[in-house]
Structures are given as structure tokens and as C-alpha cells.
Design an enzyme around this catalytic site. Sequence first.
Site, PDB file in Angstrom:
ATOM      1  N   HIS A  88     -12.916  -3.437   3.922  1.00  0.00           N
ATOM      2  CA  HIS A  88     -11.471  -3.707   4.031  1.00  0.00           C
ATOM      3  C   HIS A  88     -10.875  -3.171   5.340  1.00  0.00           C
ATOM      4  O   HIS A  88     -10.275  -3.939   6.094  1.00  0.00           O
ATOM      5  CB  HIS A  88     -10.737  -3.111   2.814  1.00  0.00           C
ATOM      6  CG  HIS A  88      -9.268  -3.379   2.807  1.00  0.00           C
ATOM      7  ND1 HIS A  88      -8.564  -3.794   1.701  1.00  0.00           N
ATOM      8  CD2 HIS A  88      -8.336  -3.281   3.783  1.00  0.00           C
ATOM      9  CE1 HIS A  88      -7.294  -3.964   1.999  1.00  0.00           C
ATOM     10  NE2 HIS A  88      -7.124  -3.652   3.261  1.00  0.00           N
ATOM     11  N   HIS A 107      -2.731   2.371   8.379  1.00  0.00           N
ATOM     12  CA  HIS A 107      -3.822   1.570   7.824  1.00  0.00           C
ATOM     13  C   HIS A 107      -3.952   0.287   8.632  1.00  0.00           C
ATOM     14  O   HIS A 107      -2.949  -0.337   8.986  1.00  0.00           O
ATOM     15  CB  HIS A 107      -3.537   1.235   6.357  1.00  0.00           C
ATOM     16  CG  HIS A 107      -4.408   0.162   5.801  1.00  0.00           C
ATOM     17  ND1 HIS A 107      -5.775   0.306   5.671  1.00  0.00           N
ATOM     18  CD2 HIS A 107      -4.127  -1.089   5.352  1.00  0.00           C
ATOM     19  CE1 HIS A 107      -6.289  -0.810   5.163  1.00  0.00           C
ATOM     20  NE2 HIS A 107      -5.305  -1.680   4.969  1.00  0.00           N
ATOM     21  N   HIS A 125      -7.197  -2.983  10.032  1.00  0.00           N
ATOM     22  CA  HIS A 125      -8.466  -3.669   9.767  1.00  0.00           C
ATOM     23  C   HIS A 125      -9.281  -3.847  11.047  1.00  0.00           C
ATOM     24  O   HIS A 125      -9.524  -4.979  11.469  1.00  0.00           O
ATOM     25  CB  HIS A 125      -8.189  -5.051   9.151  1.00  0.00           C
ATOM     26  CG  HIS A 125      -7.333  -5.058   7.930  1.00  0.00           C
ATOM     27  ND1 HIS A 125      -6.609  -6.161   7.516  1.00  0.00           N
ATOM     28  CD2 HIS A 125      -7.072  -4.091   7.009  1.00  0.00           C
ATOM     29  CE1 HIS A 125      -5.951  -5.879   6.391  1.00  0.00           C
ATOM     30  NE2 HIS A 125      -6.205  -4.627   6.076  1.00  0.00           N
ATOM     31  N   GLU A 174       0.823  -1.217   0.000  1.00  0.00           N
ATOM     32  CA  GLU A 174       0.000   0.000   0.000  1.00  0.00           C
ATOM     33  C   GLU A 174       0.859   1.269   0.000  1.00  0.00           C
ATOM     34  O   GLU A 174       0.385   2.344   0.379  1.00  0.00           O
ATOM     35  CB  GLU A 174      -0.956   0.010   1.211  1.00  0.00           C
ATOM     36  CG  GLU A 174      -1.854  -1.206   1.345  1.00  0.00           C
ATOM     37  CD  GLU A 174      -2.846  -1.394   0.194  1.00  0.00           C
ATOM     38  OE1 GLU A 174      -2.896  -0.539  -0.707  1.00  0.00           O
ATOM     39  OE2 GLU A 174      -3.550  -2.414   0.201  1.00  0.00           O
ATOM     40  N   GLU A 178     -17.275  11.835  22.828  1.00  0.00           N
ATOM     41  CA  GLU A 178     -15.989  12.436  22.452  1.00  0.00           C
ATOM     42  C   GLU A 178     -15.707  12.411  20.954  1.00  0.00           C
ATOM     43  O   GLU A 178     -14.769  13.071  20.492  1.00  0.00           O
ATOM     44  CB  GLU A 178     -14.849  11.697  23.166  1.00  0.00           C
ATOM     45  CG  GLU A 178     -14.994  11.707  24.665  1.00  0.00           C
ATOM     46  CD  GLU A 178     -13.878  12.479  25.358  1.00  0.00           C
ATOM     47  OE1 GLU A 178     -12.724  12.082  25.169  1.00  0.00           O
ATOM     48  OE2 GLU A 178     -14.174  13.463  26.058  1.00  0.00           O
TER      49      GLU A 178
HETATM   50  O1  2HA Z   1      -0.566  -5.146   3.854  1.00  0.00           O
HETATM   51  O2  2HA Z   1      -3.486  -4.460   4.817  1.00  0.00           O
HETATM   52  O3  2HA Z   1      -4.225  -3.545   2.464  1.00  0.00           O
HETATM   53  C1  2HA Z   1      -1.749  -5.803   4.039  1.00  0.00           C
HETATM   54  C2  2HA Z   1      -2.884  -4.881   3.865  1.00  0.00           C
HETATM   55  C3  2HA Z   1      -3.218  -4.486   2.499  1.00  0.00           C
HETATM   56 ZN    ZN Z   2      -5.424  -3.673   4.408  1.00  0.00          ZN
END
Ligand code: 2HA
Ligand code: ZN
Length: 270
Positions: free
Chosen positions: A210, A139, A141, A116, A169
Site C-alpha cells: 500500500h 502517508h 504511496h 485515514e 545516509e
Molecule cells: O486517501 O491513501 O490510504 C487515500 C489513501 C488511503
Molecule cells: Zn494510502
Amino acid sequence: MKDILTAPYLVDLVRTLTNMYAHGWDERNGGNVSVLLHEADLADYLDLDHVIREIPTGFAAPELEGCCFLVTGTGKYFKNVQYDPANNLGIVRLIDGGKTAQLLWGYSDGGKFTSEFPAHMMSHVARMKVDPENRVVMHCHPANLLAMTYVHDLDEIKFTRTLWQMCTECIVVFPDGVNVVPWMLCGTNEIGEATAKKMETARLVVWSQHGIYGAGKDLDETFGLIETAEKAAEIYMKIAHLPLVNTITDAQMHELEARFGVKARPGYLA
Ligand code: 2HA
Ligand code: ZN
């Protein structure tokens, strides 16, 4: 030369990645983080004339010419970073208008930066224009934010308002709200460009089905931003199937704006 493993930004990143894993946000090789560094941050720790190897990036980012980034490696597991930072992380300097990354440290098994990388670098460019202090793009999940993208309208105003209503908050922590990218193929320049565009108006960008992107001036702030949005999504997933009896009204949101000196994104409150 000082030991790079003692550099504050490296210690901070290792702790943050370990914590992200502990929160369940980064299963397997899920997630990626990049931290902007200046050559001055590195001069005590690395010989900046020693380039280990050059890696093509596959995109251009002339705004980032000469910038250095500490970045998680592709295919690497956050849970392992604390035991082997030099293999799981790398420090690169962008040259050739961003088309080439010079490896200055790390990726010791021959690896490279996260898949990414385009989304990270393009998001740094976008956030720097809004906030010159921005240094971090993160980033991951988180389960409840992800779950919410399956059952909630993806309209950005509706999505943001729901999150704001879930914890008092929230509006204070992310008054600019949450932007949403529809499902797109990850790891591409296209999702990078779409994410960066959304980063122009908010520090949080959900990737539907995602995960989420956050941006901020340091790792604590960025982690806290995602943590707060994820907490709100958790409350939503606990109550969404139950009759709603109470909420935080727009009048109360305005009280919060006044009390905490924040301004909600224009048009998001009545
Ligand atoms: O690197 O999260 O979006 C693994 C991820 C790709
Ligand atoms: Zn990811």
C-alpha cells in the site's frame, strides 16, 4: 484577523503536498497528511469560537482533547491543493475525548478529513509519547517502497537492514529503522491501531502493498525521512536482481553511528 492562507503552516503544507505529488507519491486521491496545531497558532487567523460544523470521528483519543489539526480532505487530490486550499484542506479541533471534530476552517464543499484519520490521530498519540515535539504524520504511496513489499522479506530487521545498506545516509536519517504492518484493510480503526503500535518504536511504518507512514517534528523533516527511505528502496529495486558484489558492512555502520552521533536500533547490527 490575518489571512489563514498566509499562515506559515498552511503555506508549508501546500508546498509540501505539491512536492509530494511531483514526486509521484500521491496519484489521484492517494496520500494524506496531518499537522498538529495549538490554539495559539490559530488565534491570529481564526475565530476559535466559530465552529462551522461538527464531524464524528468514529474513535476515541482522550490524549488529543482540545488539539487542533490541519488535515488533507477525503477524496481530494494533492495536485489540486495549491489551487484551492480551502476546499482540499481543513482545520479541526478534537473534543468529546476525540470522538468529535469541530471544523474551524476548510472542507468548503461540505467534505471532511481523510479516511485515514484514525491512523493519523492514533499515530500522533503514539509519537507524542516518544517525542513531545512531534507534529506531523504523513502517508503516501512511493513506488519503490511499495514494490519492495512484493519482493522482499517483510521481517522488520531484514527490511530495515536492506534499506540501511542501500545508501550511506540511511542509518543516520532513520536509526530507529522501518516497521512493517502486513496488508490490512485501509481506512479502519484496526489499521490505525496497528500503525500507532508500530509508531511507538519507529518514525517510519510501511503498509505492505500500500504505502508508507512517516512522522516528525515538521513537514520538511518528515518529507525527508520518506524521501530517504524511498531513495534506498529505489536502489534496492535497481540491484535486487543483480549479483551483489559490495555492501555497507555492519562495522562501517558502527563508524557512521560514531561519526554522526546516532544509535542504531538495538539488535539490528552485529
Ligand atoms: O486517501 O491513501 O490510504 C487515500 C489513501 C488511503
Ligand atoms: Zn494510502
